[in-house]
Design a protein around this motif. Structure first.
Motif, PDB file in Angstrom:
ATOM      1  N   MET A   1      11.177   0.830  -3.950  1.00  0.00           N
ATOM      2  CA  MET A   1       9.992   1.621  -4.266  1.00  0.00           C
ATOM      3  C   MET A   1      10.235   3.102  -3.955  1.00  0.00           C
ATOM      4  SD  MET A   1       6.161   1.244  -2.629  1.00  0.00           S
ATOM      5  CE  MET A   1       6.010  -0.427  -3.239  1.00  0.00           C
ATOM      6  N   GLY A   2      10.938   3.357  -2.844  1.00  0.00           N
ATOM      7  CA  GLY A   2      11.227   4.747  -2.472  1.00  0.00           C
ATOM      8  C   GLY A   2      12.061   5.450  -3.521  1.00  0.00           C
ATOM      9  N   LYS A   3      13.114   4.804  -3.989  1.00  0.00           N
ATOM     10  CA  LYS A   3      13.977   5.435  -4.999  1.00  0.00           C
ATOM     11  C   LYS A   3      13.260   5.586  -6.329  1.00  0.00           C
ATOM     12  CE  LYS A   3      18.503   5.199  -7.190  1.00  0.00           C
ATOM     13  NZ  LYS A   3      19.795   4.460  -7.285  1.00  0.00           N
ATOM     14  N   THR A   4      12.501   4.570  -6.720  1.00  0.00           N
ATOM     15  CA  THR A   4      11.779   4.615  -7.992  1.00  0.00           C
ATOM     16  C   THR A   4      10.810   5.785  -8.049  1.00  0.00           C
ATOM     17  OG1 THR A   4      11.931   2.213  -8.157  1.00  0.00           O
ATOM     18  CG2 THR A   4      10.293   3.303  -9.537  1.00  0.00           C
ATOM     19  N   ASN A   5      10.270   6.154  -6.908  1.00  0.00           N
ATOM     20  CA  ASN A   5       9.290   7.240  -6.864  1.00  0.00           C
ATOM     21  C   ASN A   5       9.908   8.587  -6.491  1.00  0.00           C
ATOM     22  OD1 ASN A   5       6.481   5.964  -7.291  1.00  0.00           O
ATOM     23  ND2 ASN A   5       7.454   4.565  -5.842  1.00  0.00           N
TER      24      ASN A   5
ATOM     25  N   PHE B   1      12.116   9.558  -3.977  1.00  0.00           N
ATOM     26  CA  PHE B   1      12.456   9.935  -2.600  1.00  0.00           C
ATOM     27  C   PHE B   1      13.934   9.654  -2.349  1.00  0.00           C
ATOM     28  CE2 PHE B   1       7.951   9.015  -2.581  1.00  0.00           C
ATOM     29  CZ  PHE B   1       7.429  10.093  -1.885  1.00  0.00           C
ATOM     30  N   ASP B   2      14.533  10.404  -1.426  1.00  0.00           N
ATOM     31  CA  ASP B   2      15.948  10.173  -1.137  1.00  0.00           C
ATOM     32  C   ASP B   2      16.112   9.048  -0.124  1.00  0.00           C
ATOM     33  OD1 ASP B   2      15.644  11.181   1.495  1.00  0.00           O
ATOM     34  OD2 ASP B   2      15.957  13.216   0.797  1.00  0.00           O
ATOM     35  N   VAL B   3      17.353   8.593   0.023  1.00  0.00           N
ATOM     36  CA  VAL B   3      17.618   7.442   0.872  1.00  0.00           C
ATOM     37  C   VAL B   3      17.345   7.753   2.339  1.00  0.00           C
ATOM     38  CG1 VAL B   3      20.055   8.033   1.172  1.00  0.00           C
ATOM     39  CG2 VAL B   3      19.304   5.638   1.378  1.00  0.00           C
TER      40      VAL B   3
ATOM     41  N   THR C   1      14.661   5.621   4.454  1.00  0.00           N
ATOM     42  CA  THR C   1      15.183   4.825   5.572  1.00  0.00           C
ATOM     43  C   THR C   1      14.571   5.254   6.903  1.00  0.00           C
ATOM     44  OG1 THR C   1      17.275   4.574   4.390  1.00  0.00           O
ATOM     45  CG2 THR C   1      17.282   4.071   6.735  1.00  0.00           C
ATOM     46  N   PHE C   2      14.367   6.546   7.074  1.00  0.00           N
ATOM     47  CA  PHE C   2      13.782   7.013   8.337  1.00  0.00           C
ATOM     48  C   PHE C   2      12.368   6.479   8.553  1.00  0.00           C
ATOM     49  CE2 PHE C   2      16.506  11.078   9.085  1.00  0.00           C
ATOM     50  CZ  PHE C   2      17.569  10.252   9.424  1.00  0.00           C
TER      51      PHE C   2
ATOM     52  N   TYR D   1      19.444   1.234  -3.137  1.00  0.00           N
ATOM     53  CA  TYR D   1      20.562   1.283  -4.084  1.00  0.00           C
ATOM     54  C   TYR D   1      20.497   0.170  -5.130  1.00  0.00           C
ATOM     55  CZ  TYR D   1      22.649   4.909  -1.248  1.00  0.00           C
ATOM     56  OH  TYR D   1      22.878   6.097  -0.591  1.00  0.00           O
ATOM     57  N   LEU D   2      19.639  -0.820  -4.897  1.00  0.00           N
ATOM     58  CA  LEU D   2      19.452  -1.875  -5.899  1.00  0.00           C
ATOM     59  C   LEU D   2      18.328  -1.542  -6.874  1.00  0.00           C
ATOM     60  CD1 LEU D   2      19.784  -5.225  -3.886  1.00  0.00           C
ATOM     61  CD2 LEU D   2      21.425  -4.231  -5.492  1.00  0.00           C
ATOM     62  N   ALA D   3      17.602  -0.454  -6.611  1.00  0.00           N
ATOM     63  CA  ALA D   3      16.463  -0.090  -7.459  1.00  0.00           C
ATOM     64  C   ALA D   3      16.913   0.053  -8.906  1.00  0.00           C
ATOM     65  CB  ALA D   3      15.851   1.223  -6.976  1.00  0.00           C
TER      66      ALA D   3
END
Length: 261
Positions: A56-60, A62-64, A68-69, A178-180
């Motif tokens: 969801m983070g990558k799709t929207n 945001f960076d890794v 993750t933080f 990374y699977l996004a």
């Protein structure tokens, strides 16, 4: 005698059954058992939820690192989802902080019901560090298991349980990021809700019937309040179902031996 006249009973002083009074030989034994208990289904479910959140983070956009933080420092999936959604819409920092705080109010009730069951010698300032390990999964399993664990070993068991759940959230988030795009959006969203579902199923195994009644009433009132106002349905259904379950417990269940659990 009314309930207000009854003397206070420290939850940690409730006697255990004789057959389970010596479940662990030492604090280390309790800690490693907590680790092993968490390493099975709880860690897998939490890992799957964090995979969904990472995607969801990558799709929207945001960076890794940011994604993750949030898992490392917040470790509260509903609050993390709210953070991303409000950041996407350009909400102010104050509004985001307020919304995330409100989603975390459940930790108040979780803390006041779980931590008093620790041994009185463990109730010190070090508990502030243990609070970060408190999540739905660790709390539900601890509430289910504490009745069979000596009070002096409960904190060690909880730390072992919560530590695995916390640490597994970081690689889960990174993997999901990374699977996004490799899995359909419906599956990604489904992974996010696996953890609440596991929590629900775990909580039904807790002995007191009041928990099961509250869950059943929530299933009834949830769809009704969703039709009335879907934006507030989660809050209102929880408030109404929990309040009714509380009064059922106070007026009826506690007067009948064997039903409380």
């Amino acid at each position: 005698m009314s309930s207000s006249d009854q003397p206070y009973i420290d939850p940690s002083e409730i006697a255990l059954e004789g057959s389970v009074a010596e479940r662990f030989q030492s604090r280390e034994d309790a800690f490693w058992t907590g680790l092993r208990d968490a390493a099975g289904a709880p860690a897998m479910v939490l890992f799957a939820g964090m995979v969904g959140f990472g995607a969801m983070g990558k799709t929207n956009g945001f960076d890794v690192w940011f994604t993750t933080f949030t898992s490392l420092f917040m470790f509260a999936l509903p609050g993390q989802v709210v953070l991303l959604e409000m950041a996407i819409t350009g909400s102010s920092v104050i509004a985001i902080a307020l919304a995330v705080t409100l989603t975390s109010t459940r930790f108040i009730t979780m803390t006041v019901t779980l931590f008093p069951q620790f041994h009185h010698k463990d109730r010190n300032r070090s508990l502030y560090a243990s609070v970060h390990l408190l999540a739905m999964t660790a709390w539900a399993i601890s509430m289910r298991e504490f009745h069979s664990i000596e009070t002096k070993h409960r904190l060690s068991y909880f730390v072992g349980l919560g530590l695995i759940c916390w640490l597994i959230s970081v690689p889960g988030t990174i993997l999901g990021f990374y699977l996004a795009g490799m899995v359909p959006p419906a599956i990604t969203l489904g992974l996010v809700f696996i953890n609440p579902l596991f929590f629900l199923l775990t909580f039904t195994e807790v002995n007191p019937w009041i928990n099961r009644i509250a869950l059943m009433l929530g299933c009834i009132f949830g769809p009704i309040f969703f039709i009335v106002d879907r934006d507030t349905s989660l809050l209102t259904s929880g408030l109404v179902a929990g309040t009714i379950a509380y009064f059922i417990d106070r007026k009826f269940l506690r007067k009948k031996a064997g039903i409380i659990g």
